[in-house]
Write a protein that holds these residues in place. Sequence first.
Motif, PDB file in Angstrom:
ATOM      1  N   GLU A  32     -17.589 -66.163   9.069  1.00 58.21           N
ATOM      2  CA  GLU A  32     -17.854 -67.575   8.994  1.00 58.21           C
ATOM      3  C   GLU A  32     -16.833 -68.209   7.803  1.00 58.21           C
ATOM      4  O   GLU A  32     -16.207 -69.232   8.082  1.00 58.21           O
ATOM      5  CB  GLU A  32     -19.147 -67.989   8.705  1.00 58.21           C
ATOM      6  N   PRO A  33     -16.864 -67.698   6.482  1.00 57.26           N
ATOM      7  CA  PRO A  33     -15.941 -68.186   5.501  1.00 57.26           C
ATOM      8  C   PRO A  33     -14.358 -68.267   6.216  1.00 57.26           C
ATOM      9  O   PRO A  33     -13.887 -69.338   5.560  1.00 57.26           O
ATOM     10  CB  PRO A  33     -16.134 -67.081   4.275  1.00 57.26           C
ATOM     11  N   PHE A  34     -13.876 -67.372   6.765  1.00 56.55           N
ATOM     12  CA  PHE A  34     -12.562 -67.238   7.258  1.00 56.55           C
ATOM     13  C   PHE A  34     -12.358 -68.193   8.237  1.00 56.55           C
ATOM     14  O   PHE A  34     -11.166 -68.894   8.309  1.00 56.55           O
ATOM     15  CB  PHE A  34     -12.338 -65.859   7.875  1.00 56.55           C
ATOM     16  N   ARG A  35     -13.438 -68.524   9.233  1.00 65.21           N
ATOM     17  CA  ARG A  35     -13.308 -69.671  10.160  1.00 65.21           C
ATOM     18  C   ARG A  35     -12.986 -71.102   9.513  1.00 65.21           C
ATOM     19  O   ARG A  35     -12.149 -71.785  10.143  1.00 65.21           O
ATOM     20  CB  ARG A  35     -14.434 -69.496  11.015  1.00 65.21           C
ATOM     21  N   ALA A  36     -13.943 -71.121   8.271  1.00 61.84           N
ATOM     22  CA  ALA A  36     -13.566 -72.470   7.788  1.00 61.84           C
ATOM     23  C   ALA A  36     -12.109 -72.719   7.123  1.00 61.84           C
ATOM     24  O   ALA A  36     -11.663 -73.720   7.186  1.00 61.84           O
ATOM     25  CB  ALA A  36     -14.591 -72.706   6.554  1.00 61.84           C
ATOM     26  N   SER A  39      -8.930 -73.986   9.601  1.00 62.66           N
ATOM     27  CA  SER A  39      -8.935 -75.549  10.170  1.00 62.66           C
ATOM     28  C   SER A  39      -8.084 -76.192   8.689  1.00 62.66           C
ATOM     29  O   SER A  39      -7.825 -77.339   9.036  1.00 62.66           O
ATOM     30  CB  SER A  39     -10.367 -76.136  10.200  1.00 62.66           C
ATOM     31  N   ILE A  40      -7.843 -75.443   7.980  1.00 62.10           N
ATOM     32  CA  ILE A  40      -6.832 -76.334   6.756  1.00 62.10           C
ATOM     33  C   ILE A  40      -5.431 -76.093   7.152  1.00 62.10           C
ATOM     34  O   ILE A  40      -5.096 -74.945   7.819  1.00 62.10           O
ATOM     35  CB  ILE A  40      -7.269 -75.574   5.425  1.00 62.10           C
ATOM     36  N   THR A  41      -4.787 -77.200   7.140  1.00 66.08           N
ATOM     37  CA  THR A  41      -3.461 -77.194   7.498  1.00 66.08           C
ATOM     38  C   THR A  41      -2.229 -76.989   6.535  1.00 66.08           C
ATOM     39  O   THR A  41      -1.518 -76.462   6.730  1.00 66.08           O
ATOM     40  CB  THR A  41      -3.203 -78.487   8.453  1.00 66.08           C
ATOM     41  N   LEU A  47      -3.948 -70.592   2.076  1.00 65.44           N
ATOM     42  CA  LEU A  47      -4.069 -69.341   1.306  1.00 65.44           C
ATOM     43  C   LEU A  47      -5.287 -69.294   0.302  1.00 65.44           C
ATOM     44  O   LEU A  47      -5.746 -68.340   0.314  1.00 65.44           O
ATOM     45  CB  LEU A  47      -2.689 -69.124   0.879  1.00 65.44           C
ATOM     46  N   ALA A  48      -5.382 -70.302  -0.281  1.00 63.55           N
ATOM     47  CA  ALA A  48      -6.400 -70.195  -1.485  1.00 63.55           C
ATOM     48  C   ALA A  48      -7.703 -70.049  -0.790  1.00 63.55           C
ATOM     49  O   ALA A  48      -8.485 -69.185  -1.247  1.00 63.55           O
ATOM     50  CB  ALA A  48      -6.280 -71.384  -2.556  1.00 63.55           C
ATOM     51  N   CYS A  49      -8.037 -70.549   0.238  1.00 63.60           N
ATOM     52  CA  CYS A  49      -9.323 -70.558   0.964  1.00 63.60           C
ATOM     53  C   CYS A  49      -9.600 -68.996   1.362  1.00 63.60           C
ATOM     54  O   CYS A  49     -10.453 -68.654   1.152  1.00 63.60           O
ATOM     55  CB  CYS A  49      -9.304 -71.286   2.106  1.00 63.60           C
ATOM     56  N   PHE A  50      -8.332 -68.635   2.045  1.00 60.01           N
ATOM     57  CA  PHE A  50      -8.517 -67.213   2.720  1.00 60.01           C
ATOM     58  C   PHE A  50      -8.677 -66.005   1.315  1.00 60.01           C
ATOM     59  O   PHE A  50      -9.446 -65.137   1.461  1.00 60.01           O
ATOM     60  CB  PHE A  50      -7.289 -66.577   3.418  1.00 60.01           C
ATOM     61  N   ASP A  51      -8.021 -66.355   0.439  1.00 61.31           N
ATOM     62  CA  ASP A  51      -8.168 -65.458  -0.721  1.00 61.31           C
ATOM     63  C   ASP A  51      -9.549 -65.541  -1.376  1.00 61.31           C
ATOM     64  O   ASP A  51     -10.096 -64.531  -1.579  1.00 61.31           O
ATOM     65  CB  ASP A  51      -7.154 -65.905  -2.034  1.00 61.31           C
ATOM     66  N   ALA A  52     -10.177 -66.845  -1.324  1.00 64.45           N
ATOM     67  CA  ALA A  52     -11.454 -66.915  -1.719  1.00 64.45           C
ATOM     68  C   ALA A  52     -12.759 -66.446  -1.045  1.00 64.45           C
ATOM     69  O   ALA A  52     -13.493 -65.615  -1.426  1.00 64.45           O
ATOM     70  CB  ALA A  52     -11.942 -68.174  -2.200  1.00 64.45           C
ATOM     71  N   ALA A  53     -12.298 -66.133   0.652  1.00 62.47           N
ATOM     72  CA  ALA A  53     -13.168 -65.787   1.495  1.00 62.47           C
ATOM     73  C   ALA A  53     -13.109 -64.199   1.407  1.00 62.47           C
ATOM     74  O   ALA A  53     -14.018 -63.564   1.462  1.00 62.47           O
ATOM     75  CB  ALA A  53     -12.999 -66.234   2.687  1.00 62.47           C
ATOM     76  N   LEU A  54     -11.993 -63.705   1.021  1.00 67.93           N
ATOM     77  CA  LEU A  54     -11.763 -62.217   0.850  1.00 67.93           C
ATOM     78  C   LEU A  54     -12.474 -61.739  -0.159  1.00 67.93           C
ATOM     79  O   LEU A  54     -13.186 -60.887  -0.261  1.00 67.93           O
ATOM     80  CB  LEU A  54     -10.238 -61.905   0.986  1.00 67.93           C
ATOM     81  N   ALA A  55     -12.233 -62.508  -1.370  1.00 69.56           N
ATOM     82  CA  ALA A  55     -12.956 -62.164  -2.721  1.00 69.56           C
ATOM     83  C   ALA A  55     -14.345 -61.856  -2.323  1.00 69.56           C
ATOM     84  O   ALA A  55     -15.165 -61.023  -3.023  1.00 69.56           O
ATOM     85  CB  ALA A  55     -12.604 -62.989  -3.798  1.00 69.56           C
TER      86      ALA A  55
END
Length: 185
Positions: A32-36, A39-41, A47-55
């Motif tokens: 779910e956090p990765f799906r959000a 949608s960011i373009t 990239l920051a969103c994916f880094d935060a989701a992975l952490a």
Amino acid sequence: MRIFRISLACAAALPLFIAAPAHADDDEEALEPFRACGSITEGPARLACFDAALAGADAAQQARQERRRRRTVEDFGLSATQIEERYESELRRAERSGGSADDVAELAPPEPQEVTSTIAETFTDGTQRRVFLLDNGQIWREGNNSSLRGRIRIGSTATVSRGGIGGYRLRVEGRTGFISVTRVR
């Protein structure tokens, strides 16, 4: 003959298809956090969103591993029935407090091969068998088969491990021999 082989293969795979929905729910929650982030373009924000989701996923995995490690030590020496009763009790407690069955279910690790702890107290019970209270809260009673004689001192480091033909053995650091033991609590 060929029809039988196909039927047997389908029957063997059936449990995998039945179990799939339980794991699918876990996968959906983890993704779910990765799906959000998908949608960011904007590149850097994405990239920051994916880094935060992975952490966040890494932290959740480490917390699960630590709970499993603690539970592995707590369950050492208990019978399968005692472990089952404990989990059922914890499941009822989790349901009463608004938790989920997943909170308890993930804590069912395989039993460790040994546990090491300090001897907090020793005494003799009514049957003249030695009883050992360890710092980790476990209580072990001496069995019939022992090659370790003499007094065991409080503060000694003890290791309880599975015996060769079943049961458990308590060894004391710096001493030779063992004491066969049964877990009381």
